[in-house]
Enzyme design. Structure first.
Site, short mmCIF file in Angstrom:
data_model
loop_
_atom_site.label_atom_id
_atom_site.label_comp_id
_atom_site.label_asym_id
_atom_site.label_seq_id
_atom_site.Cartn_x
_atom_site.Cartn_y
_atom_site.Cartn_z
CE LYS A 110 23.80 38.64 51.99
NZ LYS A 110 24.07 38.08 50.38
CE LYS A 190 14.31 40.32 53.18
NZ LYS A 190 15.43 40.45 52.73
CE LYS A 193 18.96 32.32 50.99
NZ LYS A 193 17.72 33.24 50.16
P1 ADP Z 1 16.79 36.06 51.48
O1 ADP Z 1 15.71 36.84 52.80
O2 ADP Z 1 15.09 34.76 52.10
O3 ADP Z 1 17.53 35.43 51.90
P2 ADP Z 1 17.18 36.39 49.88
O4 ADP Z 1 17.73 37.63 49.46
O5 ADP Z 1 17.65 34.93 48.24
O6 ADP Z 1 16.02 35.59 50.29
O7 ADP Z 1 15.59 36.91 48.04
C1 ADP Z 1 15.46 36.44 46.76
C2 ADP Z 1 14.40 37.92 45.92
O8 ADP Z 1 13.24 38.18 47.17
C3 ADP Z 1 15.37 39.29 46.30
O9 ADP Z 1 15.04 40.44 45.16
C4 ADP Z 1 14.39 39.45 47.59
O10 ADP Z 1 14.26 41.38 46.85
C5 ADP Z 1 12.99 39.34 47.41
N1 ADP Z 1 12.91 38.79 49.19
C6 ADP Z 1 12.93 38.20 49.84
N2 ADP Z 1 13.15 38.29 50.63
C7 ADP Z 1 11.80 39.25 51.08
C8 ADP Z 1 9.94 39.52 51.78
N3 ADP Z 1 10.32 38.82 52.96
N4 ADP Z 1 9.74 40.55 51.62
C9 ADP Z 1 9.70 41.16 49.45
N5 ADP Z 1 10.90 40.27 48.68
C10 ADP Z 1 11.41 39.47 49.58
#
Ligand code: ADP
Ligand code: TRP
Length: 321
Positions: A110, A190, A193
């Site tokens: 991050k 991956k 957001k």
């Molecule tokens: P982002 O990566 O968009 O910030 P978050 O970290 O808020 O998303 O993730 C929220 C949930 O969704 C977590 O349990 C995370 O493991 C899952 N998640 C987010 N992006 C993915 C992805 N590309 N593939 C699989 N799971 C994901």
């Protein structure tokens, strides 16, 4: 068995969140006692605008409910409504070594993405341990990226037990879905957001269609077979295609004759079919904020009752009562 998980209201829900997390949450409700919360305190490490925070919490709550989390079967609540979490967070922080937190990838990732390296961001895994340990959850369904945080949670619980000579916590296991471990984004990285490569679940159709049509592909001509290795379009089609269409996807790539544009249109159709009902329900919930607030308040009450005995044990163990 008890299950707990949470998602941060730090951005619009995308299909990575659904396939990597929420779909699994929904399925677990049939057999387990489930706790699903909105990690708004965690989100403060990145969202520092009150109006935006309120809007994101509302959207995530509506999204949870629209996608099938059921308040009749699961305890659905806001992290900040359960004040005991921040109390437990403090007890845990006093038995957590700096070295343990310094080894966490997510902090480094991050910061590399430009997030302010605040103390809160550094201590993020301790608060997450409090979320999990407070309900004595046995299983925590999460995406692969959260695996290390579960290890840290177990280490923190063990350190508390060693320090105070009492086993008050249950050591949780992660539940990681292997088939769709990582959902790729529009650019093949991956989906996240923070990379701006997401396909959102809710919101008007037109921009979603436009995003899907902008998926990055190579320049293989229409009539040629298409490479599947490293193709985000292929992976997304496989994730979305209903059982009777999977062969179509395989054949389209293996034999050629179908252009990327047509494949993307097909992907958009699968997307709409998958989320049709949820999208209608989401709009209804967004139009009825009082109903969402009521559900969250009832969930917080149930969570508070659940954690009371554990909190008594913890306070006794540390000598605060
Ligand atoms: P982002 O990566 O968009 O910030 P978050 O970290 O808020 O998303 O993730 C929220 C949930 O969704 C977590 O349990 C995370 O493991 C899952 N998640 C987010 N992006 C993915 C992805 N590309 N593939 C699989 N799971 C994901
Ligand atoms: N860190 C998780 C994420 O970014 C969100 C989260 C906070 C969480 N507390 C949790 C997930 C407890 C599972 C259990 O996705």
């Amino acid at each position: 068995m008890r299950v707990l998980s949470g998602v941060q209201p730090s951005g619009t829900l995308h299909i990575g969140n659904y396939f990597g997390a929420i779909r699994q949450f929904v399925g677990l409700q049939d057999e387990h006692e489930c706790f699903y919360f909105l990690a708004d305190l965690h989100a403060l490490t990145t969202v520092q605008d009150a109006d935006r925070m309120r809007a994101l919490v509302r959207e995530l709550a509506a999204g949870y409910l629209a996608l099938g989390l059921d308040p009749a079967r699961s305890v659905i609540y806001r992290q900040s409504d359960l004040h005991e979490v921040t109390e437990l967070n403090w007890y845990l922080s006093t038995v957590t070594s700096m070295g343990l937190l310094q080894r966490c990838h997510s902090f480094k990732d991050k910061v590399a993405q430009g997030v302010v390296p605040s103390h809160g961001l550094f201590a993020y895994p301790v608060l997450m341990a409090a979320d999990i340990l407070i309900v004595r959850s046995d299983f925590v369904p999460v995406g692969k990226d959260q695996k290390q945080h579960l290890e840290v949670t177990r280490d923190i619980a063990a350190s508390f037990h060693a320090t105070y000579g009492r086993e008050v916590f249950t050591l949780p296991e992660p539940l990681i879905q292997d088939e769709v471990a990582v959902v790729p984004g529009l650019d093949g990285q991956k989906m996240s957001k923070s990379y701006g490569n997401t396909i959102d679940i809710f919101g008007p159709e037109k921009p979603i269609r436009k995003r899907i049509m902008s998926l990055v592909t190579d320049s293989t001509p229409v009539e040629d077979p298409k490479p599947t290795e490293g193709s985000a379009l292929y992976q997304l089609l496989k994730i979305f295609a209903p059982a009777d269409e999977r062969r179509w996807v395989e054949t389209a790539f293996a034999e050629g004759g179908v252009g990327y544009g047509d494949m993307k249109k097909r992907l958009f159709e699968y997307f709409l079919a998958t989320f049709k009902d949820a999208r209608v329900r989401y709009d209804e919930l967004m139009a009825d904020p009082a109903e969402v607030d009521r559900i969250l308040a009832a969930g917080a009450d149930r969570a508070r009752e659940t954690v009371a005995p554990l909190m008594d044990d913890v306070r006794m163990a540390v000598g605060i009562r």
